[in-house]
Motif scaffolding. Structure first.
Motif, PDB file in Angstrom:
ATOM      1  N   ASP A  75       0.791  -1.245  -0.045  1.00  0.00           N
ATOM      2  CA  ASP A  75       0.115   0.158  -0.099  1.00  0.00           C
ATOM      3  C   ASP A  75       0.991   1.250  -0.148  1.00  0.00           C
ATOM      4  O   ASP A  75       0.561   2.232  -0.873  1.00  0.00           O
ATOM      5  N   GLU A  76       2.060   1.319   0.791  1.00  0.00           N
ATOM      6  CA  GLU A  76       2.844   2.236   0.726  1.00  0.00           C
ATOM      7  C   GLU A  76       3.484   2.672  -0.477  1.00  0.00           C
ATOM      8  O   GLU A  76       3.549   3.857  -1.138  1.00  0.00           O
ATOM      9  N   GLN A  77       4.102   1.596  -1.442  1.00  0.00           N
ATOM     10  CA  GLN A  77       4.355   1.750  -2.808  1.00  0.00           C
ATOM     11  C   GLN A  77       3.550   2.219  -3.592  1.00  0.00           C
ATOM     12  O   GLN A  77       3.891   2.833  -4.410  1.00  0.00           O
ATOM     13  N   ARG A  78       2.288   1.777  -3.560  1.00  0.00           N
ATOM     14  CA  ARG A  78       1.195   2.182  -4.497  1.00  0.00           C
ATOM     15  C   ARG A  78       0.946   3.682  -4.174  1.00  0.00           C
ATOM     16  O   ARG A  78       0.780   4.478  -5.030  1.00  0.00           O
ATOM     17  N   LYS A  79       0.770   4.114  -2.860  1.00  0.00           N
ATOM     18  CA  LYS A  79       0.596   5.537  -2.746  1.00  0.00           C
ATOM     19  C   LYS A  79       1.820   6.479  -3.117  1.00  0.00           C
ATOM     20  O   LYS A  79       1.703   7.563  -3.729  1.00  0.00           O
ATOM     21  N   ALA A  80       3.066   5.773  -2.865  1.00  0.00           N
ATOM     22  CA  ALA A  80       4.185   6.628  -3.475  1.00  0.00           C
ATOM     23  C   ALA A  80       4.151   6.808  -5.155  1.00  0.00           C
ATOM     24  O   ALA A  80       4.560   7.818  -5.415  1.00  0.00           O
ATOM     25  N   ALA A  81       3.902   5.885  -5.623  1.00  0.00           N
ATOM     26  CA  ALA A  81       3.761   5.869  -7.105  1.00  0.00           C
ATOM     27  C   ALA A  81       2.608   6.656  -7.521  1.00  0.00           C
ATOM     28  O   ALA A  81       2.865   7.308  -8.654  1.00  0.00           O
ATOM     29  N   SER A  82       1.487   6.608  -6.888  1.00  0.00           N
ATOM     30  CA  SER A  82       0.416   7.691  -7.431  1.00  0.00           C
ATOM     31  C   SER A  82       0.826   9.032  -7.161  1.00  0.00           C
ATOM     32  O   SER A  82       0.377   9.929  -7.861  1.00  0.00           O
ATOM     33  N   ASP A  83       1.401   9.384  -5.899  1.00  0.00           N
ATOM     34  CA  ASP A  83       1.906  10.862  -5.772  1.00  0.00           C
ATOM     35  C   ASP A  83       3.100  11.160  -6.676  1.00  0.00           C
ATOM     36  O   ASP A  83       2.865  12.307  -7.117  1.00  0.00           O
ATOM     37  N   ARG A  84       3.742  10.181  -7.158  1.00  0.00           N
ATOM     38  CA  ARG A  84       4.844  10.713  -8.333  1.00  0.00           C
ATOM     39  C   ARG A  84       3.897  11.113  -9.600  1.00  0.00           C
ATOM     40  O   ARG A  84       4.380  11.778 -10.324  1.00  0.00           O
ATOM     41  N   MET A  85       3.061  10.284  -9.756  1.00  0.00           N
ATOM     42  CA  MET A  85       2.323  10.294 -11.113  1.00  0.00           C
ATOM     43  C   MET A  85       1.422  11.482 -10.908  1.00  0.00           C
ATOM     44  O   MET A  85       1.430  12.494 -11.990  1.00  0.00           O
ATOM     45  N   LYS A  86       1.106  12.131 -10.183  1.00  0.00           N
ATOM     46  CA  LYS A  86       0.167  13.430  -9.797  1.00  0.00           C
ATOM     47  C   LYS A  86       1.153  14.474  -9.985  1.00  0.00           C
ATOM     48  O   LYS A  86       0.991  15.693 -10.637  1.00  0.00           O
ATOM     49  N   LYS A  87       2.213  14.185  -9.421  1.00  0.00           N
ATOM     50  CA  LYS A  87       3.427  15.352  -9.432  1.00  0.00           C
ATOM     51  C   LYS A  87       3.793  15.476 -11.184  1.00  0.00           C
ATOM     52  O   LYS A  87       3.852  16.724 -11.513  1.00  0.00           O
ATOM     53  N   LEU A  88       3.925  14.368 -11.434  1.00  0.00           N
ATOM     54  CA  LEU A  88       4.358  14.479 -12.985  1.00  0.00           C
ATOM     55  C   LEU A  88       3.267  15.124 -14.002  1.00  0.00           C
ATOM     56  O   LEU A  88       3.502  15.961 -14.749  1.00  0.00           O
ATOM     57  N   ARG A  89       1.945  14.767 -13.616  1.00  0.00           N
ATOM     58  CA  ARG A  89       0.791  15.316 -14.453  1.00  0.00           C
ATOM     59  C   ARG A  89       0.734  16.681 -14.403  1.00  0.00           C
ATOM     60  O   ARG A  89       0.490  17.759 -15.297  1.00  0.00           O
TER      61      ARG A  89
END
Length: 102
Positions: A75-89
């Motif tokens: 769950d932590e890795q999934r949240k970190a990946a989601s945050d990275r994608m939001k920042k990139l967008r």
């Protein structure tokens, strides 16, 4: 041929180094169907309904074999990946040229 239980089915791909020949042995019908055009069969058992129950022979041509591993994320890795994608967008949206300059 008798039905082979799923947990006992196997596919073996091996290399005979001295002859530089790849050998295929399989009793998994789905994979046998996929490999049938790439194998010069020495043994092939086809059931009455057309299912290739056993396929064995030399692999012909050039074949690339890869194994894909399932990627499981915590769950932590999934949240970190989601945050990275939001920042990139957000960065991509902010870097687009505006249409006002035209």
């Amino acid at each position: 041929m008798a039905y082979v239980p799923r947990e006992e089915q196997e596919v073996i791909i091996s290399l005979e180094r001295e002859l530089n020949e790849w050998h295929y042995y399989g009793d998994v019908p789905v994979l046998n169907r996929k490999w049938q055009d790439l194998v010069n069969p020495t043994r092939k058992i086809v059931e009455e309904n057309g299912i290739i129950a056993l396929l064995e022979g030399e692999i012909i041509g050039t074949v690339s074999i890869s194994s894909k591993r399932k990627n499981t994320m915590t769950d932590e890795q999934r949240k970190a990946a989601s945050d990275r994608m939001k920042k990139l967008r957000r960065a991509q949206i902010n870097s687009k040229p505006s249409n006002e300059a035209r």
